[in-house]
Design a protein around this motif. Structure first.
Motif, short mmCIF file in Angstrom:
data_model
loop_
_atom_site.label_atom_id
_atom_site.label_comp_id
_atom_site.label_asym_id
_atom_site.label_seq_id
_atom_site.Cartn_x
_atom_site.Cartn_y
_atom_site.Cartn_z
N SER A 134 10.54 -2.08 12.60
CA SER A 134 11.32 -1.95 11.27
C SER A 134 10.23 -2.58 10.26
O SER A 134 10.50 -2.34 9.19
CB SER A 134 12.59 -2.91 11.53
OG SER A 134 12.28 -4.05 12.03
N THR A 135 8.97 -3.37 10.81
CA THR A 135 8.30 -3.64 9.65
C THR A 135 6.85 -3.04 9.91
O THR A 135 5.89 -3.35 9.08
CB THR A 135 8.26 -5.47 9.58
OG1 THR A 135 7.85 -5.42 11.22
CG2 THR A 135 9.49 -5.99 9.46
N GLY A 136 6.94 -1.88 10.58
CA GLY A 136 5.50 -1.39 10.78
C GLY A 136 5.25 0.04 10.06
O GLY A 136 6.15 0.49 9.73
N TYR A 137 4.40 0.09 9.42
CA TYR A 137 3.94 1.11 8.52
C TYR A 137 2.56 1.80 8.81
O TYR A 137 1.58 0.81 9.03
CB TYR A 137 4.17 0.73 7.13
CG TYR A 137 5.49 0.46 6.50
CD1 TYR A 137 6.33 1.51 6.07
CD2 TYR A 137 5.74 -0.78 6.93
CE1 TYR A 137 7.51 0.75 5.72
CE2 TYR A 137 7.08 -1.37 6.61
CZ TYR A 137 8.11 -0.56 6.09
OH TYR A 137 9.13 -0.95 5.95
N PHE A 138 2.21 3.05 8.62
CA PHE A 138 1.03 3.81 8.74
C PHE A 138 0.42 3.71 7.43
O PHE A 138 1.38 3.95 6.29
CB PHE A 138 1.28 5.05 9.34
CG PHE A 138 1.78 5.04 10.91
CD1 PHE A 138 0.50 4.85 11.66
CD2 PHE A 138 2.98 5.52 11.13
CE1 PHE A 138 1.01 4.82 13.17
CE2 PHE A 138 3.37 5.40 12.59
CZ PHE A 138 2.29 5.28 13.57
N LEU A 139 -0.64 3.69 7.31
CA LEU A 139 -1.31 3.92 5.88
C LEU A 139 -2.28 5.16 6.03
O LEU A 139 -2.96 5.64 6.91
CB LEU A 139 -2.44 2.66 5.79
CG LEU A 139 -1.77 1.41 5.79
CD1 LEU A 139 -2.77 0.27 5.33
CD2 LEU A 139 -0.58 1.25 4.96
N PRO A 140 -2.50 5.81 4.81
CA PRO A 140 -3.20 7.10 4.82
C PRO A 140 -4.76 6.99 5.13
O PRO A 140 -5.45 7.88 5.60
CB PRO A 140 -2.84 7.77 3.53
CG PRO A 140 -2.27 6.57 2.74
CD PRO A 140 -1.76 5.61 3.49
N GLN A 141 -5.10 6.02 4.75
CA GLN A 141 -6.56 5.64 5.06
C GLN A 141 -6.64 4.03 5.07
O GLN A 141 -5.71 3.30 4.86
CB GLN A 141 -7.39 6.02 4.01
CG GLN A 141 -7.58 5.53 2.64
CD GLN A 141 -6.56 6.30 1.72
OE1 GLN A 141 -6.66 7.25 1.75
NE2 GLN A 141 -5.60 5.59 1.07
N PHE A 199 0.90 -1.19 0.02
CA PHE A 199 -0.04 0.03 0.05
C PHE A 199 0.80 1.34 0.10
O PHE A 199 1.98 1.13 0.68
CB PHE A 199 -0.72 0.05 1.31
CG PHE A 199 -1.78 -1.16 1.52
CD1 PHE A 199 -2.99 -1.15 0.88
CD2 PHE A 199 -1.50 -2.24 2.14
CE1 PHE A 199 -3.92 -2.23 1.00
CE2 PHE A 199 -2.25 -3.17 2.63
CZ PHE A 199 -3.55 -3.03 1.89
N ALA A 200 0.36 2.31 -0.45
CA ALA A 200 1.07 3.79 -0.18
C ALA A 200 0.92 3.94 1.23
O ALA A 200 0.10 3.67 1.85
CB ALA A 200 0.31 4.80 -0.78
#
Ligand code: SAM
Length: 455
Positions: A59-66, A49-50
């Protein structure tokens, strides 16, 4: 959203608590969406995802814009990532900084309150194949979701159990690390689950506190001397957090362990009032995540470690090892095959040894990876093998488009062009989704019916 006055009163003096911005963030903001990548499956440079930022402590965690519709994403079904609240990913600080990987070639880790599997899948990603995770859930109806998520994640070094914490008491000194993500009053998740506000009350907090005491007391004997216990909650109440930490010091010989954090992350370091044990609080007005609490203990009591009696097994198992290894399973480390009736399982040797030792003590619901049923004409592969990292790379694969992948996940027929007949893996973006059997004029879809996508 009205935060209970009694809760606000109870946290007035907690370090880092600012009532105004705390109330503001509950009134005005949606909780952030975050995912944790399964690097053993998703090894691409780009994300599925973006992203709108990294989770700084994981190190493997990401926020998503929605928040996308995860159920309509085949990669979610394939175990390429886990949707997890960001604060909980702070478990990585402990595994990176405190768990003694360098000193021991194999560690035994217990996740005592594991369903639905957020912490367990995270721990599996941080362990080596020679380590073993015992992922336990006491509530029978919650074990299935845990089994599903662990199976999707694909790691073989795991044993899933369905036991009360008291069942672990006799396993003296067995575990090097314990994670106790305790059932709690849940105030930290009010933003995500406003229903929890209605269930919150002071007597409910007290009930949780008593249960936490019981859980900790039952599990403590199973930790090794110098072993590490990570205690977490998603509650703001001091009685479930810093006061519970003091209760531990009043009853057991333990030391306070600390992790390094970056001040820019917004994690607040508190100290338990009586014993000064360092604790970590996550307030949603200060971190990009939900309410969370973490404290880390080291056991400072001598323990008479239990020794499992040696068991004789495998004498008459007649496992078709050569054929399995050639066609289905890649041996990434020392792997043990195990046959129960006609079903075959594979797991690293260390997991196998622990599995044998625990067989009489615990209700084991899964150990290693189920490879499938051994029939007269070969292996009928299990879905767990399709999900696992043990899959042999030479297994025939058919890549599906997004509509076909969703059709496959709904357990409908998919048409595949293939010159060969037999078992093949349906993949989406090169990640296995499950098994298809190509019969020449048609294909059979072997996606498990209980996992079927319903819309
Ligand atoms: N660790 C999980 C994760 O990261 O996905 C979340 C765990 S949740 C906070 C607490 C778990 O404790 C629930 O699955 C609940 O069923 C379980 N639980 C409830 N009562 C319990 C008890 N008396 N002893 C142990 N676990 C209990």
């Amino acid at each position: 959203m009205v935060i209970p006055a009694a809760l606000l009163l109870s946290i007035q003096n907690v370090q880092g608590f600012h009532e105004e911005s705390f109330l503001q963030v509950h009134a005005a903001q949606q909780p952030p969406t975050s995912i944790r990548i399964n690097a053993a499956k998703w090894d691409k440079v780009t994300l599925p995802f973006a992203s709108s930022g990294i989770v700084p402590w994981c190190s493997t965690g990401y926020f998503l814009p929605q928040r996308p519709s995860f159920s309509q994403d085949p990669l979610w079904h394939a175990g390429a990532y886990y949707v997890q609240e960001a604060s909980s990913m702070a478990l990585q600080l402990v595994f990176d900084q405190l768990v003694p990987f360098a000193q021991q070639s194999s560690l035994k880790v217990l996740d005592l309150c594991a369903a639905p599997g957020g912490k367990s899948t995270h721990v599996l990603s941080m362990l080596r194949p020679t380590d073993v995770l015992v992922s336990n859930e006491v509530i029978g109806s919650r074990v299935n979701i845990l089994l599903e998520n662990i199976t999707r994640w694909g790691a073989a070094h795991t044993i899933v159990t369905n036991n009360d914490p008291a069942d672990f008491t006799p396993l003296q000194g067995l575990f090097d690390v314990m994670v106790i993500d305790a059932p709690c009053s849940g105030s930290g998740l009010f933003r995500r689950d406003p229903q929890a506000i209605e269930e919150w009350s002071e007597p409910a907090v007290e009930k949780c506190r008593q249960r936490q005491e019981r859980i900790l007391a039952d599990a403590w004997p199973a930790l090794k001397e110098d072993g590490i216990l990570v205690y977490t909650t998603c509650s703001y109440s001091p009685s479930e957090n810093e006061q519970m930490v003091d209760w531990m010091h009043d009853h057991f010989e333990c030391a306070s362990l600390q992790v390094q954090t970056d001040p820019s992350w917004g994690i607040v370091e508190t100290a338990s009032p009586k014993h000064g044990h360092k604790c970590y609080r996550f307030f949603p007005n200060l971190v990009r995540g939900e309410g969370f609490f973490m404290a880390i203990f080291q056991k400072k009591e001598p323990v008479q470690e239990m020794i499992f009696p040696k068991k004789k097994v495998n004498a008459k198992q007649e496992i078709p090892t050569a054929s399995l290894m050639k066609e289905w399973v890649q041996e990434t480390g020392a792997l043990q095959l195990y046959k129960h009736k006609d079903t075959l399982y594979a797991m690293p040797t260390e997991t196998y040894e622990l599995f044998l030792g625990l067989q009489d003590a615990l209700r084991i619901r899964k150990a290693g990876v189920c490879l499938g049923e051994w029939m007269h004409n070969g292996l009928q592969p299990d879905h767990a093998l399709a999900m696992s990292h043990l899959l042999h790379p030479s297994i025939h694969r058919v890549e599906l488009s997004l509509p076909d992948a969703l059709q496959f996940l709904r357990k409908e027929t998919v048409v595949v062009e293939a010159s060969t007949k037999g078992w093949m893996l349906a993949t989406y973006e090169a990640i296995p989704l499950g098994w298809i059997k190509h019969l020449g004029n048609r294909t059979n879809n072997y996606y498990p019916k209980e996992w079927r996508l319903r819309k």
